[in-house]
Design a protein around this motif. Structure first.
Motif, PDB file in Angstrom:
ATOM      1  N   VAL A   1       0.836  -1.204   0.000  1.00 42.09           N
ATOM      2  CA  VAL A   1       0.000   0.000   0.000  1.00 42.09           C
ATOM      3  C   VAL A   1       0.870   1.253   0.000  1.00 42.09           C
ATOM      4  O   VAL A   1       0.587   2.212  -0.733  1.00 42.09           O
ATOM      5  N   LYS A   2       1.945   1.282   0.775  1.00 42.56           N
ATOM      6  CA  LYS A   2       2.852   2.440   0.788  1.00 42.56           C
ATOM      7  C   LYS A   2       3.444   2.693  -0.602  1.00 42.56           C
ATOM      8  O   LYS A   2       3.565   3.851  -1.030  1.00 42.56           O
ATOM      9  N   ALA A   3       3.808   1.627  -1.301  1.00 43.02           N
ATOM     10  CA  ALA A   3       4.367   1.783  -2.654  1.00 43.02           C
ATOM     11  C   ALA A   3       3.333   2.406  -3.585  1.00 43.02           C
ATOM     12  O   ALA A   3       3.673   3.257  -4.420  1.00 43.02           O
ATOM     13  N   TRP A   4       2.101   2.001  -3.450  1.00 40.31           N
ATOM     14  CA  TRP A   4       1.050   2.559  -4.306  1.00 40.31           C
ATOM     15  C   TRP A   4       0.726   3.998  -3.916  1.00 40.31           C
ATOM     16  O   TRP A   4       0.419   4.818  -4.781  1.00 40.31           O
ATOM     17  N   ILE A   5       0.788   4.318  -2.646  1.00 42.66           N
ATOM     18  CA  ILE A   5       0.578   5.709  -2.221  1.00 42.66           C
ATOM     19  C   ILE A   5       1.669   6.598  -2.827  1.00 42.66           C
ATOM     20  O   ILE A   5       1.392   7.703  -3.285  1.00 42.66           O
ATOM     21  N   ALA A   6       2.896   6.106  -2.856  1.00 37.62           N
ATOM     22  CA  ALA A   6       4.028   6.878  -3.394  1.00 37.62           C
ATOM     23  C   ALA A   6       4.002   6.982  -4.913  1.00 37.62           C
ATOM     24  O   ALA A   6       4.631   7.872  -5.491  1.00 37.62           O
ATOM     25  N   ASP A   7       3.265   6.107  -5.575  1.00 39.71           N
ATOM     26  CA  ASP A   7       3.180   6.081  -7.035  1.00 39.71           C
ATOM     27  C   ASP A   7       2.220   7.178  -7.501  1.00 39.71           C
ATOM     28  O   ASP A   7       1.012   7.077  -7.297  1.00 39.71           O
ATOM     29  N   LYS A   8       2.737   8.209  -8.121  1.00 37.84           N
ATOM     30  CA  LYS A   8       1.906   9.340  -8.558  1.00 37.84           C
ATOM     31  C   LYS A   8       0.903   8.955  -9.646  1.00 37.84           C
ATOM     32  O   LYS A   8      -0.018   9.711  -9.948  1.00 37.84           O
ATOM     33  N   PHE A   9       1.062   7.763 -10.225  1.00 41.85           N
ATOM     34  CA  PHE A   9       0.142   7.293 -11.257  1.00 41.85           C
ATOM     35  C   PHE A   9      -1.149   6.745 -10.642  1.00 41.85           C
ATOM     36  O   PHE A   9      -2.176   6.716 -11.301  1.00 41.85           O
ATOM     37  N   ILE A  10      -1.122   6.339  -9.376  1.00 38.78           N
ATOM     38  CA  ILE A  10      -2.274   5.683  -8.754  1.00 38.78           C
ATOM     39  C   ILE A  10      -3.079   6.692  -7.934  1.00 38.78           C
ATOM     40  O   ILE A  10      -2.546   7.382  -7.070  1.00 38.78           O
TER      41      ILE A  10
END
Length: 187
Positions: free
Chosen positions: A63-72
């Motif tokens: 979830v942290k990786a997806w929060i950091a992903d500006k595409f998501i």
């Protein structure tokens, strides 16, 4: 009365789906498949789909990786919201929230109660915002995913939905991070 405003243009969001399960793999993941189908049918983009075990660190890292992903724009998890010893999704995700969305849990409980009666109290569905990303943690049943999407998320993740929706406030979710201090401020 809430309704679609056809004068507004639909804004497709990029949504990541995470299934939390010790017992399923992607071929047996009916809850994740339910969400993916509904996301696509609504016109949104499935940015990523993953499956992790019921483990606080594994869930939190994904979830942290997806929060950091500006595409998501949005993360939806399914599974791990019950009361058994291995149900740890809220413990993994809630510490990441900058703001909790208590109204989502309440509304999901109301929708669930109408469908499954008092068994609805067996969920710890939760939601919040982190890093300008909406996060929704749903139970691990296809029915719960269907109910959450069809009764709540399909409307709130549609810019055309009136009187208000999550999409129209997205540009302001991180304004506290972008705002420069006032001249002369000491804090």
């Amino acid at each position: 009365m809430a309704d679609l405003d056809e004068t507004r243009q639909f804004v497709p969001l990029k949504i990541a789906v995470l299934t939390v399960s010790d017992t399923r793999d992607t071929t047996e993941d009916k809850s994740g498949a339910t969400l993916v189908e509904r996301i696509r049918n609504a016109g949104h983009v499935v940015a990523e789909r993953a499956l992790v075990k019921d483990d606080i660190n594994a869930i939190r890292q994904r979830v942290k990786a997806w929060i950091a992903d500006k595409f998501i724009d949005v993360v939806i998890t399914t599974g791990g919201t019950g009361f058994t010893g291995r149900d740890v999704t809220p413990e993994a995700v809630e510490p990441l929230f900058e703001k909790r969305m208590d109204g989502f849990a309440t509304l999901f409980l109301m929708v669930s109660h109408a469908k499954i009666g008092t068994s609805a109290i067996q969920t710890r569905a939760t939601a919040g915002v982190a890093g300008a990303t909406y996060i929704f943690c749903l139970p691990g049943s296809p029915g719960a995913c269907r109910d959450a999407w069809d009764e709540i998320l399909v409307h709130q993740l549609d810019y055309r939905y009136r009187p208000c929706n999550f999409v129209e406030i997205m540009p302001r979710l991180d304004e506290h991070l972008r705002r420069a201090k006032a001249k002369g401020a000491t804090v």
